[in-house]
Design a protein around this motif. Structure first.
Motif, PDB file in Angstrom:
ATOM      1  N   ILE A  82       0.838  -1.207   0.000  1.00  0.00           N
ATOM      2  CA  ILE A  82       0.000   0.000   0.000  1.00  0.00           C
ATOM      3  C   ILE A  82       0.868   1.249   0.000  1.00  0.00           C
ATOM      4  O   ILE A  82       0.625   2.197  -0.751  1.00  0.00           O
ATOM      5  N   LEU A  83       1.902   1.272   0.848  1.00  0.00           N
ATOM      6  CA  LEU A  83       2.766   2.449   0.938  1.00  0.00           C
ATOM      7  C   LEU A  83       3.532   2.705  -0.357  1.00  0.00           C
ATOM      8  O   LEU A  83       3.684   3.856  -0.775  1.00  0.00           O
ATOM      9  N   LEU A  84       4.026   1.645  -1.004  1.00  0.00           N
ATOM     10  CA  LEU A  84       4.771   1.838  -2.249  1.00  0.00           C
ATOM     11  C   LEU A  84       3.875   2.333  -3.376  1.00  0.00           C
ATOM     12  O   LEU A  84       4.272   3.209  -4.154  1.00  0.00           O
ATOM     13  N   ILE A  85       2.681   1.787  -3.467  1.00  0.00           N
ATOM     14  CA  ILE A  85       1.758   2.249  -4.507  1.00  0.00           C
ATOM     15  C   ILE A  85       1.337   3.689  -4.224  1.00  0.00           C
ATOM     16  O   ILE A  85       1.267   4.523  -5.140  1.00  0.00           O
ATOM     17  N   THR A  86       1.105   4.014  -2.956  1.00  0.00           N
ATOM     18  CA  THR A  86       0.771   5.385  -2.590  1.00  0.00           C
ATOM     19  C   THR A  86       1.926   6.333  -2.891  1.00  0.00           C
ATOM     20  O   THR A  86       1.728   7.426  -3.430  1.00  0.00           O
ATOM     21  N   GLY A  87       3.143   5.913  -2.551  1.00  0.00           N
ATOM     22  CA  GLY A  87       4.315   6.746  -2.835  1.00  0.00           C
ATOM     23  C   GLY A  87       4.519   6.976  -4.321  1.00  0.00           C
ATOM     24  O   GLY A  87       4.835   8.091  -4.753  1.00  0.00           O
ATOM     25  N   GLY A  88       4.342   5.924  -5.135  1.00  0.00           N
ATOM     26  CA  GLY A  88       4.457   6.082  -6.579  1.00  0.00           C
ATOM     27  C   GLY A  88       3.396   7.009  -7.141  1.00  0.00           C
ATOM     28  O   GLY A  88       3.665   7.853  -8.005  1.00  0.00           O
ATOM     29  N   THR A  89       2.186   6.882  -6.622  1.00  0.00           N
ATOM     30  CA  THR A  89       1.101   7.766  -7.053  1.00  0.00           C
ATOM     31  C   THR A  89       1.388   9.208  -6.662  1.00  0.00           C
ATOM     32  O   THR A  89       1.143  10.136  -7.441  1.00  0.00           O
ATOM     33  N   MET A  90       1.941   9.393  -5.459  1.00  0.00           N
ATOM     34  CA  MET A  90       2.273  10.755  -5.020  1.00  0.00           C
ATOM     35  C   MET A  90       3.383  11.367  -5.869  1.00  0.00           C
ATOM     36  O   MET A  90       3.399  12.574  -6.117  1.00  0.00           O
TER      37      MET A  90
END
Length: 163
Positions: A82-90
């Motif tokens: 979740i954190l990696l996908i959120t970070g990539g999206t950010m």
């Protein structure tokens, strides 16, 4: 006792992919990192923390060979995904904000080069790595431990002499 078999298992191969994609994402992100943007800081430090976590869990799995903490590892990888996908999206959002706020007006003309391609590459590798983290959490839950614990017999004789 080292468990070299872990590296050839599906979970071990996915952990190696974590490391490769994490290093590439951090490399691309560090080459274009601008600390004044919160979204880029979130991306960068999330990717670094999860790369360190991947290295530690890989070493633990190789050294111990025991996956006795499956629920904890699965939860760690799920949250990490979740954190990696959120970070990539950010990071992708950061590219859009920079382009809109700093490049669109261009009152003095010139080229607005802010390493857009490196930032988008870093975001892409982070999102792919997040998907691998999700896959790892599923593998941890579904795949059984092939090697029995040392000293434990499968026949459950509990001290009776073997034939």
């Amino acid at each position: 006792m080292a468990n070299a078999k872990h590296l050839s298992s599906p979970a071990g191969l996915v952990q190696i992919l974590h490391l490769v994609f994490g290093i590439i994402a951090i490399g691309c992100g560090a080459a274009s990192y601008e600390s004044q943007f919160f979204r880029e800081r979130f991306f960068f430090w999330t990717a670094v923390a999860l790369l360190i976590t991947s290295v530690i869990t890989l070493i633990i799995n190789i050294i111990s060979g025991n996956q006795g903490v499956r629920a904890g590892m699965a939860a760690l990888h799920f949250v990490g995904g979740i954190l990696l996908i959120t970070g990539g999206t950010m990071m992708i959002m950061s590219v859009g904000v920079i382009e809109k706020d700093y490049c669109t007006p261009r009152p003095w003309g010139g080229d607005c080069n802010f390493n857009k391609s490196k930032k988008l590459a870093a975001a892409s590798f982070s999102i792919i790595n997040g998907i691998f983290f999700f896959a790892e959490s599923v593998l941890i839950v579904l795949v059984k431990n092939e090697d029995p614990i040392e000293g434990y017999e499968n026949d459950r004789s509990f001290g009776r002499p073997k034939k």
